[in-house]
Design a protein around this motif. Sequence first.
Motif, mmCIF file in Angstrom:
data_model
loop_
_atom_site.group_PDB
_atom_site.id
_atom_site.type_symbol
_atom_site.label_atom_id
_atom_site.label_comp_id
_atom_site.label_asym_id
_atom_site.label_seq_id
_atom_site.Cartn_x
_atom_site.Cartn_y
_atom_site.Cartn_z
ATOM 1 N N LEU A 155 0.834 -1.198 0.000
ATOM 2 C CA LEU A 155 0.000 0.000 0.000
ATOM 3 C C LEU A 155 0.874 1.255 0.000
ATOM 4 C CD1 LEU A 155 -2.771 1.337 0.105
ATOM 5 C CD2 LEU A 155 -2.674 1.137 2.596
ATOM 6 N N LEU A 156 1.916 1.270 0.828
ATOM 7 C CA LEU A 156 2.817 2.424 0.855
ATOM 8 C C LEU A 156 3.544 2.583 -0.475
ATOM 9 C CD1 LEU A 156 4.378 2.270 4.439
ATOM 10 C CD2 LEU A 156 2.541 3.746 3.612
ATOM 11 N N LYS A 157 3.966 1.481 -1.051
ATOM 12 C CA LYS A 157 4.658 1.523 -2.339
ATOM 13 C C LYS A 157 3.745 2.107 -3.421
ATOM 14 C CE LYS A 157 7.986 -1.576 -4.458
ATOM 15 N NZ LYS A 157 9.246 -1.190 -4.025
ATOM 16 N N TRP A 158 2.496 1.716 -3.406
ATOM 17 C CA TRP A 158 1.515 2.237 -4.351
ATOM 18 C C TRP A 158 1.324 3.740 -4.150
ATOM 19 C CZ3 TRP A 158 -3.786 3.748 -3.536
ATOM 20 C CH2 TRP A 158 -4.508 3.948 -4.723
ATOM 21 N N LYS A 159 1.254 4.170 -2.896
ATOM 22 C CA LYS A 159 1.114 5.602 -2.601
ATOM 23 C C LYS A 159 2.340 6.372 -3.078
ATOM 24 C CE LYS A 159 -1.967 5.064 1.326
ATOM 25 N NZ LYS A 159 -2.205 5.358 2.741
ATOM 26 N N ILE A 160 3.512 5.815 -2.895
ATOM 27 C CA ILE A 160 4.745 6.456 -3.356
ATOM 28 C C ILE A 160 4.704 6.619 -4.874
ATOM 29 C CG2 ILE A 160 7.234 6.127 -3.670
ATOM 30 C CD1 ILE A 160 7.215 4.830 -0.838
ATOM 31 N N TRP A 161 4.303 5.584 -5.569
ATOM 32 C CA TRP A 161 4.218 5.655 -7.029
ATOM 33 C C TRP A 161 3.270 6.768 -7.458
ATOM 34 C CZ3 TRP A 161 0.125 4.924 -10.426
ATOM 35 C CH2 TRP A 161 0.482 4.891 -11.773
ATOM 36 N N ARG A 162 2.139 6.903 -6.781
ATOM 37 C CA ARG A 162 1.163 7.948 -7.119
ATOM 38 C C ARG A 162 1.708 9.339 -6.799
ATOM 39 N NH1 ARG A 162 -4.551 6.925 -5.108
ATOM 40 N NH2 ARG A 162 -4.997 8.442 -6.723
ATOM 41 N N ILE A 163 2.424 9.464 -5.692
ATOM 42 C CA ILE A 163 3.021 10.761 -5.345
ATOM 43 C C ILE A 163 4.087 11.136 -6.372
ATOM 44 C CG2 ILE A 163 4.437 11.983 -3.633
ATOM 45 C CD1 ILE A 163 2.899 10.293 -1.474
ATOM 46 N N GLU A 164 4.903 10.169 -6.769
ATOM 47 C CA GLU A 164 5.932 10.441 -7.786
ATOM 48 C C GLU A 164 5.286 10.898 -9.097
ATOM 49 O OE1 GLU A 164 8.182 6.827 -8.070
ATOM 50 O OE2 GLU A 164 9.397 7.302 -6.310
ATOM 51 N N SER A 165 4.210 10.261 -9.504
ATOM 52 C CA SER A 165 3.511 10.654 -10.732
ATOM 53 C C SER A 165 2.963 12.077 -10.623
ATOM 54 C CB SER A 165 2.366 9.684 -11.036
ATOM 55 O OG SER A 165 2.870 8.413 -11.331
ATOM 56 N N ALA A 166 2.385 12.379 -9.482
ATOM 57 C CA ALA A 166 1.846 13.726 -9.269
ATOM 58 C C ALA A 166 2.969 14.771 -9.237
ATOM 59 C CB ALA A 166 1.034 13.764 -7.975
ATOM 60 N N THR B 146 6.475 24.472 -3.502
ATOM 61 C CA THR B 146 6.906 23.736 -2.306
ATOM 62 C C THR B 146 5.698 23.246 -1.506
ATOM 63 O OG1 THR B 146 8.905 25.070 -2.209
ATOM 64 C CG2 THR B 146 8.313 23.891 -0.210
ATOM 65 N N ALA B 147 4.715 24.106 -1.331
ATOM 66 C CA ALA B 147 3.507 23.717 -0.600
ATOM 67 C C ALA B 147 2.747 22.627 -1.353
ATOM 68 C CB ALA B 147 2.616 24.934 -0.375
ATOM 69 N N SER B 148 2.708 22.729 -2.677
ATOM 70 C CA SER B 148 2.019 21.721 -3.491
ATOM 71 C C SER B 148 2.663 20.356 -3.343
ATOM 72 C CB SER B 148 2.018 22.130 -4.963
ATOM 73 O OG SER B 148 1.265 23.294 -5.147
ATOM 74 N N MET B 149 4.002 20.314 -3.254
ATOM 75 C CA MET B 149 4.678 19.034 -3.063
ATOM 76 C C MET B 149 4.246 18.402 -1.744
ATOM 77 S SD MET B 149 8.573 19.306 -4.547
ATOM 78 C CE MET B 149 9.152 20.504 -3.366
ATOM 79 N N LYS B 150 4.266 19.182 -0.678
ATOM 80 C CA LYS B 150 3.913 18.646 0.643
ATOM 81 C C LYS B 150 2.442 18.247 0.717
ATOM 82 C CE LYS B 150 7.662 20.315 3.324
ATOM 83 N NZ LYS B 150 8.249 19.091 3.849
ATOM 84 N N GLU B 151 1.589 18.958 -0.008
ATOM 85 C CA GLU B 151 0.158 18.633 -0.017
ATOM 86 C C GLU B 151 -0.112 17.262 -0.619
ATOM 87 O OE1 GLU B 151 -1.871 21.801 -2.024
ATOM 88 O OE2 GLU B 151 -1.428 23.226 -0.414
ATOM 89 N N LEU C 41 1.253 14.573 0.131
ATOM 90 C CA LEU C 41 1.219 13.577 1.209
ATOM 91 C C LEU C 41 -0.193 13.447 1.766
ATOM 92 C CD1 LEU C 41 4.524 14.529 3.041
ATOM 93 C CD2 LEU C 41 4.149 12.610 1.473
ATOM 94 N N GLU C 42 -0.875 14.565 1.871
ATOM 95 C CA GLU C 42 -2.259 14.539 2.341
ATOM 96 C C GLU C 42 -3.181 13.975 1.250
ATOM 97 O OE1 GLU C 42 -5.716 17.597 3.883
ATOM 98 O OE2 GLU C 42 -3.630 18.253 3.919
ATOM 99 N N THR C 43 -2.981 14.429 0.029
ATOM 100 C CA THR C 43 -3.815 13.982 -1.089
ATOM 101 C C THR C 43 -3.811 12.465 -1.223
ATOM 102 O OG1 THR C 43 -3.387 16.034 -2.285
ATOM 103 C CG2 THR C 43 -4.154 14.162 -3.592
ATOM 104 N N GLN D 173 1.349 10.927 11.012
ATOM 105 C CA GLN D 173 2.480 11.154 11.919
ATOM 106 C C GLN D 173 3.802 11.254 11.168
ATOM 107 O OE1 GLN D 173 0.861 8.305 11.562
ATOM 108 N NE2 GLN D 173 2.329 6.617 11.532
ATOM 109 N N ALA D 174 3.882 10.705 9.963
ATOM 110 C CA ALA D 174 5.129 10.702 9.192
ATOM 111 C C ALA D 174 5.269 11.928 8.293
ATOM 112 C CB ALA D 174 5.203 9.438 8.344
ATOM 113 N N ARG D 175 4.181 12.586 7.968
ATOM 114 C CA ARG D 175 4.205 13.677 6.989
ATOM 115 C C ARG D 175 5.226 14.773 7.283
ATOM 116 N NH1 ARG D 175 -2.329 14.222 6.151
ATOM 117 N NH2 ARG D 175 -2.597 12.074 5.437
#
Length: 107
Positions: free
Chosen positions: A4-15, A64-69, A71-73, A79-81
């Motif tokens: 699940l985390l790996k999938w989320k990472i892939w989606r964050i990288e794409s975004a 910069t704010a968009s990158m951090k957002e 994690l929420e998206t 707790q890790a964000r």
Amino acid sequence: MNLLLKWKIWRIESALKNLVRAEGLKPMVWSFGAYYIDPKYLVFVVGVPTDTAKETLKSNSTFTASMKELLETFNWPIQARPEVVFDVESQETVDRENNGNWWYHYK
């Protein structure tokens, strides 16, 4: 949980790639870290061609704010964000400091 985390990472990288493309740049995006031990141990790298592009992105508070957002998206563990790192680096810097070797640059 790791899948699940790996999938989320892939989606964050794409975004992230889409965010950088929206700035008119051709990005390289990847991540590394021991997120499988603790989700806070994660680094996202946005590679851009020039030092100028790097400085432009780093000084853009909206970017910069968009990158951090992201994690929420994509529902990264709350707790890790605050601990997750987003770095913007240029090929010019890696060429100059580490003979073009990105692995050594982040080692």
